[in-house]
Design a protein around this motif. Structure first.
Motif, PDB file in Angstrom:
ATOM      1  N   ALA A 245     -41.817  10.250  30.493  1.00 37.22           N
ATOM      2  CA  ALA A 245     -42.324   9.017  30.254  1.00 37.22           C
ATOM      3  C   ALA A 245     -42.376   8.665  28.791  1.00 37.22           C
ATOM      4  N   ARG A 246     -41.595   7.435  28.604  1.00 28.09           N
ATOM      5  CA  ARG A 246     -41.957   6.948  27.197  1.00 28.09           C
ATOM      6  C   ARG A 246     -41.829   5.385  27.380  1.00 28.09           C
ATOM      7  N   THR A 247     -42.979   4.790  26.502  1.00 30.00           N
ATOM      8  CA  THR A 247     -42.876   3.443  26.731  1.00 30.00           C
ATOM      9  C   THR A 247     -41.748   2.620  25.885  1.00 30.00           C
ATOM     10  N   ASP A 248     -41.477   1.504  26.232  1.00 27.08           N
ATOM     11  CA  ASP A 248     -40.571   0.711  25.639  1.00 27.08           C
ATOM     12  C   ASP A 248     -40.954   0.682  24.177  1.00 27.08           C
ATOM     13  N   GLU A 249     -42.002   0.627  23.891  1.00 28.72           N
ATOM     14  CA  GLU A 249     -42.367   0.420  22.264  1.00 28.72           C
ATOM     15  C   GLU A 249     -41.736   1.800  21.618  1.00 28.72           C
ATOM     16  N   GLN A 250     -42.192   2.820  22.128  1.00 26.19           N
ATOM     17  CA  GLN A 250     -41.663   4.501  21.619  1.00 26.19           C
ATOM     18  C   GLN A 250     -40.081   4.103  21.438  1.00 26.19           C
ATOM     19  N   LEU A 251     -39.484   3.675  22.471  1.00 23.72           N
ATOM     20  CA  LEU A 251     -38.030   3.707  22.505  1.00 23.72           C
ATOM     21  C   LEU A 251     -37.579   2.738  21.477  1.00 23.72           C
ATOM     22  N   ARG A 252     -38.202   1.624  21.144  1.00 27.58           N
ATOM     23  CA  ARG A 252     -37.558   0.793  20.354  1.00 27.58           C
ATOM     24  C   ARG A 252     -37.901   1.122  18.800  1.00 27.58           C
ATOM     25  N   GLU A 253     -38.779   1.918  18.584  1.00 24.20           N
ATOM     26  CA  GLU A 253     -39.378   2.554  17.536  1.00 24.20           C
ATOM     27  C   GLU A 253     -38.283   3.756  16.853  1.00 24.20           C
TER      28      GLU A 253
ATOM     29  N   LEU B   5     -35.226   3.223  18.033  1.00 19.74           N
ATOM     30  CA  LEU B   5     -33.879   2.639  17.748  1.00 19.74           C
ATOM     31  C   LEU B   5     -34.253   1.944  16.261  1.00 19.74           C
ATOM     32  N   THR B   6     -35.358   1.698  15.762  1.00 18.76           N
ATOM     33  CA  THR B   6     -35.695   1.241  14.614  1.00 18.76           C
ATOM     34  C   THR B   6     -35.469   2.311  13.375  1.00 18.76           C
ATOM     35  N   ARG B   7     -35.786   3.607  13.753  1.00 20.95           N
ATOM     36  CA  ARG B   7     -35.636   4.444  12.785  1.00 20.95           C
ATOM     37  C   ARG B   7     -34.205   4.674  12.518  1.00 20.95           C
ATOM     38  N   VAL B   8     -33.408   4.476  13.458  1.00 22.12           N
ATOM     39  CA  VAL B   8     -32.142   4.855  13.143  1.00 22.12           C
ATOM     40  C   VAL B   8     -31.095   3.624  12.789  1.00 22.12           C
ATOM     41  N   GLY B   9     -32.068   2.472  12.542  1.00 29.53           N
ATOM     42  CA  GLY B   9     -31.297   1.309  12.088  1.00 29.53           C
ATOM     43  C   GLY B   9     -30.272   0.845  13.262  1.00 29.53           C
ATOM     44  N   ALA B  10     -30.838   0.986  14.499  1.00 31.07           N
ATOM     45  CA  ALA B  10     -30.058   0.353  15.710  1.00 31.07           C
ATOM     46  C   ALA B  10     -30.596  -0.818  16.519  1.00 31.07           C
TER      47      ALA B  10
ATOM     48  N   ARG C 213     -22.344   5.076  18.127  1.00 34.81           N
ATOM     49  CA  ARG C 213     -22.590   6.299  18.930  1.00 34.81           C
ATOM     50  C   ARG C 213     -23.832   7.474  18.216  1.00 34.81           C
ATOM     51  N   ALA C 214     -23.380   7.611  17.137  1.00 31.87           N
ATOM     52  CA  ALA C 214     -23.953   8.815  16.303  1.00 31.87           C
ATOM     53  C   ALA C 214     -25.530   8.248  16.133  1.00 31.87           C
ATOM     54  N   ARG C 215     -25.733   7.028  15.786  1.00 35.22           N
ATOM     55  CA  ARG C 215     -27.121   6.712  15.968  1.00 35.22           C
ATOM     56  C   ARG C 215     -27.838   6.837  16.990  1.00 35.22           C
ATOM     57  N   LEU C 216     -27.269   6.434  18.077  1.00 38.46           N
ATOM     58  CA  LEU C 216     -27.970   6.270  19.398  1.00 38.46           C
ATOM     59  C   LEU C 216     -28.378   7.929  20.051  1.00 38.46           C
ATOM     60  N   ALA C 217     -27.070   8.669  19.428  1.00 36.70           N
ATOM     61  CA  ALA C 217     -27.511  10.314  19.824  1.00 36.70           C
ATOM     62  C   ALA C 217     -28.657  10.593  18.948  1.00 36.70           C
ATOM     63  N   LEU C 218     -28.676  10.349  17.730  1.00 36.20           N
ATOM     64  CA  LEU C 218     -29.861  10.749  17.055  1.00 36.20           C
ATOM     65  C   LEU C 218     -31.097  10.307  17.547  1.00 36.20           C
ATOM     66  N   ALA C 219     -31.015   8.935  17.937  1.00 35.31           N
ATOM     67  CA  ALA C 219     -32.237   8.428  18.416  1.00 35.31           C
ATOM     68  C   ALA C 219     -32.828   9.021  19.566  1.00 35.31           C
TER      69      ALA C 219
ATOM     70  N   ILE D 191     -27.894   5.805   6.434  1.00 37.42           N
ATOM     71  CA  ILE D 191     -28.987   5.575   7.506  1.00 37.42           C
ATOM     72  C   ILE D 191     -29.577   6.972   8.269  1.00 37.42           C
ATOM     73  N   ILE D 192     -28.367   7.683   8.533  1.00 42.59           N
ATOM     74  CA  ILE D 192     -28.601   8.865   9.356  1.00 42.59           C
ATOM     75  C   ILE D 192     -29.261   9.981   8.364  1.00 42.59           C
ATOM     76  N   SER D 193     -28.668   9.942   7.107  1.00 38.51           N
ATOM     77  CA  SER D 193     -29.309  11.113   6.140  1.00 38.51           C
ATOM     78  C   SER D 193     -30.748  10.598   5.864  1.00 38.51           C
ATOM     79  N   ASP D 194     -31.197   9.277   5.890  1.00 34.69           N
ATOM     80  CA  ASP D 194     -32.581   8.923   5.246  1.00 34.69           C
ATOM     81  C   ASP D 194     -33.386   9.458   6.515  1.00 34.69           C
ATOM     82  N   VAL D 195     -32.719   9.394   7.793  1.00 34.44           N
ATOM     83  CA  VAL D 195     -33.827   9.750   9.039  1.00 34.44           C
ATOM     84  C   VAL D 195     -33.730  11.383   8.963  1.00 34.44           C
ATOM     85  N   LEU D 196     -32.710  12.147   8.534  1.00 33.69           N
ATOM     86  CA  LEU D 196     -32.876  13.646   8.467  1.00 33.69           C
ATOM     87  C   LEU D 196     -33.867  13.957   7.418  1.00 33.69           C
ATOM     88  N   GLU D 197     -33.686  13.124   6.160  1.00 35.12           N
ATOM     89  CA  GLU D 197     -34.589  13.441   5.197  1.00 35.12           C
ATOM     90  C   GLU D 197     -36.296  13.148   5.558  1.00 35.12           C
ATOM     91  N   GLY D 198     -36.271  12.178   6.240  1.00 36.22           N
ATOM     92  CA  GLY D 198     -37.833  11.783   6.722  1.00 36.22           C
ATOM     93  C   GLY D 198     -38.221  12.516   7.746  1.00 36.22           C
TER      94      GLY D 198
END
Length: 569
Positions: A446-454, A456-461, A483-489, A515-522
């Protein structure tokens, strides 16, 4: 060569939970078939008595006949209802067992075609579901009826029972006579369909390339030619089946004539036939026809099983695939907190090819971010797959390591614990058909929609897609970067402690890569990322070079990794 019965028996273990329902289906089928035979015999008995003695059957005859008709009507409905319900359960059991076998033995390591795997999972199992749910019960019921009819005929008119037995043996011999050609043609028919499935899977998977290179007419021509070849093979099989069925009809006719002849000869006295025997003769004929016809129907069914045997052989081979990961023995619970990854003299090869990794050792500390660099074919993706335990190494140990240095070998970690801890994003990560939400919550609970949107925001989608957007098959409507961003999300939604990434920035535009490198770095945890792009590698403080042959070397200001001692909890 494994017998047909042996091939079909290989699929019984996954169906063990359904054995009571299968036995119940057999009992219903047997009762229904016996009721039909009893109707025929009782009708013949009444008609024979009316013709010979000139009297109507007694009231009990009418009640018995009416009761049998009602019973047969109810059982016919009940039999199909039970068979269809059981067929769905058989389908689910076999597919679950097949997918479980594939989860232990990744097809990609053995260079198999996905079209063949899809054909086994869909077409072959769909052919088999009704066999185990209905056909087995029908064959068993047919032979049960024959044995009962033979015993009754022997008690009433022994010479007729001898004719019945001879006819049944002759019918059984037709199965043996047609088995060889039917099996060869059935195997050829299955091969043609399998090749057609592979062609169609390739065509659908490369639809853009086909349109770009103008290959539509060629693909259509190959599909039509394959269909024609398959149809020719099917017609050959049907001709053989018709010849064998015609032979059985002749045998059945001969049984009827034989029963009449031996009955008249056996019951004649000075040329006259006893009236009682004459009245009984139609019932004996009906009994003989019912018994031998049941054997003929079972023989026809067995003759039609040869394409099914090929399907069962393929499914059985899939169920008994050798696993590439060994079952977990004496599992260890994982501790809380950050975890690193340790490779200790790991060796690995694909099938019978030369080793991709040999004596490969490296420590990744808890919370450390490292990159794997090296030429194509050096083994970067292999290291990624081994770290995620998609495969087991041929030698050496891979373990998760806590902050105190205690190692937990992957082979001692329950799969569900490992999947919650380690998330993998591959270069060609597949998105599932459905909505963005459906994809993000795959396997994470279970995940809330807020968690899912977060995520998406982290990967810039979040600015170009919503949770309710449909992705299409494999995310076909999206670009490679999307597709790469959604797979990472999707991986981030699992909240892993170890994130493993394989070349997901390859062939991406600069903005998507950033964007993806920023996500991995953080990412607050351990990161292992394979890449060949300098921009991506430059974001990591430590780069491990992977050489052909599997050694680790200095990829950017670090010393060669040295073997370490793995301890267990």
């Amino acid at each position: 060569m494994t017998s047909s019965a042996g091939i079909l028996a290989r699929l019984l273990p996954p169906l063990r939970p359904e054995w009571r329902r299968i036995v119940g289906s057999y009992l219903i089928a047997t009762t229904s078939l016996c009721a039909l035979a009893a109707i025929a015999v009782l009708t013949a008995l009444g008609v024979g008595g009316a013709v010979v003695h000139g009297t109507w059957p007694p009231a009990v005859w009418w009640f018995a006949l009416g009761g049998l008709v009602l019973l047969r009507t109810f059982l016919t409905w009940r039999e199909m209802d039970v068979s269809h319900a059981l067929a769905y359960r058989v389908l689910a059991r076999l597919r679950m067992a097949l997918f479980d076998a594939y989860s232990r033995s990744v097809p990609g390591r053995r260079r198999e075609h996905s079209g063949r795997a899809a054909s086994v999972a869909m077409t072959d199992i769909e052919k088999l579901e009704f066999f185990y749910a209905h056909t087995v019960a029908q064959i068993g019921a047919a032979f049960t009826l024959f044995v009962g009819a033979l015993v009754c005929a022997f008690l009433v008119m022994p010479v007729a029972a001898v004719v019945m037995l001879a006819g049944a043996v002759a019918v059984a011999l037709t199965v043996w006579a047609g088995a060889g050609p039917s099996r060869r043609i059935g195997a050829r028919e299955q091969q043609e369909r399998e090749e057609q499935s592979e062609r169609l899977v390739d065509a659908l998977g490369a639809l853009r390339e086909i349109l770009a290179f103008g290959l539509q007419s060629r693909v259509v021509r190959e599909a039509v030619d394959g269909t024609r070849r398959s149809a020719r093979v099917t017609r050959r099989r049907e001709v053989i089946a018709q010849l064998v069925d015609g032979t059985r009809e002749l045998i059945l006719t001969a049984v009827v004539i034989g029963v009449i002849a031996v009955s008249l000869l056996d019951g004649s006295v000075d040329g006259a036939v006893d009236a009682g025997r004459a009245a009984l003769l139609p019932a004996v004929i009906a009994l003989a026809v019912a018994g031998v016809a049941a054997v003929a129907d079972a023989a026809h069914t067995v003759s039609e099983l040869h394409p099914l045997i090929t399907s069962a052989d393929r499914v059985g081979a899939g169920l008994h695939r050798p696993p590439v990961v060994a079952p977990v023995d004496r599992p260890l619970p994982l501790p809380p907190g950050p975890l690193g990854v340790r490779f200790e003299r790991v060796a690995f090869s694909y099938d019978d090819r030369s080793e991709v990794l040999r004596g490969w050792s490296i420590d990744v500390d808890p919370g450390e971010h490292i990159a794997l660099a090296g030429p194509s074919g050096a083994g970067k993706s292999t290291v990624i797959a081994l770290a995620a335990r998609l495969w087991d190494p041929a030698a050496g140990t891979i373990a998760l390591v806590d902050a105190a240095g205690v190692a937990y070998p992957l082979g001692r970690i329950r799969d569900e614990d490992l999947r919650r801890t380690v998330a993998v994003v591959e270069q060609d990560a597949r998105l599932f058909h459905g909505t963005v939400r459906d994809n993000l919550v795959r396997g994470v609970g279970a995940r809330t929609d807020e968690q899912l949107r977060e995520a998406l925001t982290r990967v810039g989608a979040d600015d170009w897609i919503t949770l309710d957007d449909e992705l299409g098959e494999h995310g076909v409507r999206l670009s490679g970067g999307q597709r790469a961003r959604l797979a990472l999300a999707r991986a981030l939604c699992r909240e892993p402690r170890v994130l493993i990434v394989d070349e997901i920035t390859a062939s991406l535009d600069t903005e998507s890569e950033r964007i993806i490198s920023d996500v991995l770095e953080g990412f607050d945890g351990t990161v292992i990322a394979a890449s060949h792009r300098r921009e991506t590698l430059g974001r990591f403080g430590r780069v491990v070079g992977v050489e052909r042959g599997g050694q680790a070397n200095d990829g950017g200001g670090y010393s060669r990794s040295t073997p370490v001692t793995v301890t267990t909890a």
